[in-house]
Design an enzyme around this catalytic site. Structure first.
Site, PDB file in Angstrom:
ATOM      1  N   PHE A  10       0.865  -1.176   0.000  1.00  0.00           N
ATOM      2  CA  PHE A  10       0.000   0.000   0.000  1.00  0.00           C
ATOM      3  C   PHE A  10       0.901   1.224   0.000  1.00  0.00           C
ATOM      4  O   PHE A  10       1.560   1.526   0.997  1.00  0.00           O
ATOM      5  CB  PHE A  10      -0.925   0.046   1.211  1.00  0.00           C
ATOM      6  CG  PHE A  10      -1.811   1.273   1.206  1.00  0.00           C
ATOM      7  CD1 PHE A  10      -2.971   1.288   0.447  1.00  0.00           C
ATOM      8  CD2 PHE A  10      -1.459   2.412   1.907  1.00  0.00           C
ATOM      9  CE1 PHE A  10      -3.770   2.417   0.400  1.00  0.00           C
ATOM     10  CE2 PHE A  10      -2.252   3.549   1.865  1.00  0.00           C
ATOM     11  CZ  PHE A  10      -3.409   3.551   1.112  1.00  0.00           C
ATOM     12  N   ASP A  14       9.642   2.828   1.555  1.00  0.00           N
ATOM     13  CA  ASP A  14       8.452   3.605   1.894  1.00  0.00           C
ATOM     14  C   ASP A  14       8.280   3.546   3.418  1.00  0.00           C
ATOM     15  O   ASP A  14       7.744   2.589   3.957  1.00  0.00           O
ATOM     16  CB  ASP A  14       7.222   3.036   1.184  1.00  0.00           C
ATOM     17  CG  ASP A  14       5.953   3.818   1.487  1.00  0.00           C
ATOM     18  OD1 ASP A  14       5.935   4.593   2.465  1.00  0.00           O
ATOM     19  OD2 ASP A  14       4.955   3.633   0.762  1.00  0.00           O
ATOM     20  N   LYS A  22       3.246  11.501   6.788  1.00  0.00           N
ATOM     21  CA  LYS A  22       2.433  11.334   7.983  1.00  0.00           C
ATOM     22  C   LYS A  22       3.016  12.045   9.207  1.00  0.00           C
ATOM     23  O   LYS A  22       2.777  13.211   9.394  1.00  0.00           O
ATOM     24  CB  LYS A  22       2.151   9.858   8.235  1.00  0.00           C
ATOM     25  CG  LYS A  22       1.290   9.238   7.132  1.00  0.00           C
ATOM     26  CD  LYS A  22       0.621   7.965   7.548  1.00  0.00           C
ATOM     27  CE  LYS A  22      -0.156   7.344   6.377  1.00  0.00           C
ATOM     28  NZ  LYS A  22      -1.295   8.134   5.942  1.00  0.00           N
TER      29      LYS A  22
END
Length: 408
Positions: free
Chosen positions: A149, A234, A263
């Site tokens: 994801f 990531d 984030k």
């Protein structure tokens, strides 16, 4: 209020109804309306408090309304918020220097969202492949992992293996080869002369906090170095203290060629993301080839700089490591009592719910009635990712609430 069906009064119902009426249904929120937050706790519009065990998917690693982050944002709000990259601003340089040092890299390319960071990483890898490695035009490929994801842009969902992510959104961009997560040999087999990068999450978050076998990342690092391809990590969810280290790659002593960050980099205040790499990689991007009106804005840079300064002390990494060990030991006692499996990395856990006691969504809804917020993923799994400021006693209380709803 029952343990299985949270009550929603008329005022809360009106708020939810307005959202359902006027906001596109790209999410399926749990039935709680939050109005305030402090530390690891949030309060709904009725005044009921909940322990937040989601942290906005790690965007709130430092908790709600952290005073140091609020102070940085407020001070900058009173000075300057946006210039665009058409001009220099006095906050971007210090932020980029501090973040580059934290990553051990030369350069930083600032963006806004995690998906933008991933898209930027893809562009950088392709440009590096053509301009440095010598791959033929339009032939570059990138190896990715099953269960990944990396965001929801059309390029990214094109190499997802989640049918819901892909259905009715094609055609998709070519140039990606997907192999099983955790299988370094499969990565090596997928690499060709046209491969420019391997893009991988060190720990897969959306998949349910899936931790690869010990040594996987070290093997991938060795393969990428030997085969002359970039290793892109990531770390948007896993990085910046979440797993008990600054980066999840640190758990195996691995340094990727490219970090993708987001984030928590915005301190839970605004979206901030970045790509960090050395000059021989990130330096391939030329003026006019990539950008963002808000990327590197002074407000984001001021908050991001404070985030980096907080991480430099190591306090949050230590808390995540110690509290994560405590959380894991507590969650393990639930196996066989409504839980079929537990995976933990720092203060990040995937808990597989026995179908006999309910789905992940049903357990999340029952926990609302007990004052605990979690989120389900992939049907039977709930994710636990509390702010790193949470206390051990609060974790104990939360696990006890989970135990109660599983028994009910």
């Amino acid at each position: 209020m029952t343990a299985t069906t949270p009550s929603v009064d008329a005022a809360m119902s009106q708020i939810i109804a307005a959202e359902e009426e006027h906001v596109a249904h790209n999410y399926h929120p749990l039935p709680v309306v939050i109005s305030r937050g402090e530390g690891a706790w949030v309060t709904d519009v009725e005044g009921k408090r909940y322990l937040d065990l989601l942290s906005a998917y790690s965007a709130l690693n430092f908790g709600h309304s952290h005073p140091a982050l609020l102070a940085a944002a407020q001070e900058q709000l009173n000075r300057l918020t946006l210039t665009s990259r058409a001009y220099h601003n006095d906050r971007l340089g210090p932020f980029a220097a501090a973040l580059a040092a934290l990553c051990g890299k030369d350069l930083v390319l600032p963006m806004n969202t995690g998906a933008e960071a991933v898209e930027t990483g893809i562009k950088v890898a392709r440009a590096w492949g053509y301009r440095v490695k010598g791959v033929a035009p339009d032939a570059a490929t990138i190896v990715v992992a099953h269960g990944n994801f990396h965001g929801r842009t059309t390029t990214i969902v094109g190499f997802s293996d989640d049918p819901q992510a892909q259905a009715d959104f094609g055609p998709f961009a070519p140039g990606f080869a997907s192999v099983p997560f955790g299988d370094a040999a499969a990565i090596e087999s997928a690499i060709t002369d046209d491969t420019v990068a391997v893009l991988v999450e060190p720990i897969q978050g959306e998949a349910g906090v899936v931790v690869p076998p010990e040594g996987y990342l070290r093997a991938v690092r060795e393969i990428c170095t030997r085969r002359g391809v970039l290793l892109i990590a990531d770390e948007i969810q896993s990085g910046l203290g979440r797993v008990g280290e600054t980066f999840a790659c640190d758990r195996e002593g691995v340094v990727p060629d490219v970090y993708l960050l987001g984030k928590a980099l915005g301190g839970g205040i605004l979206p901030v993301s970045a790509v960090a790499a050395d000059r021989d990689v990130l330096g391939v991007i030329r003026p006019g080839e990539h950008g963002s009106t808000f990327g590197g804005n002074p407000l984001a840079a001021a908050v991001g700089l404070r985030v980096v300064e907080m991480l430099q002390t190591g306090e949050f990494q230590r808390r995540a490591k110690l509290l994560g060990e405590h959380l894991e030991s507590s969650l393990q006692t639930l196996i066989g009592h409504g839980v079929t499996g537990v995976r933990v990395a720092g203060l990040w856990a995937g808990v597989d719910i026995d179908p006999a006691v309910g789905t992940g969504r049903e357990i999340a809804e029952r926990l609302i009635g007990r004052g605990v917020l979690v989120k389900d993923t992939h049907g039977q799994t709930i994710r636990i990712a509390p702010p790193l400021v949470i206390r051990g006693t609060e974790l104990d209380w939360a696990v006890e609430q989970l135990r109660v709803v599983l028994a009910a």
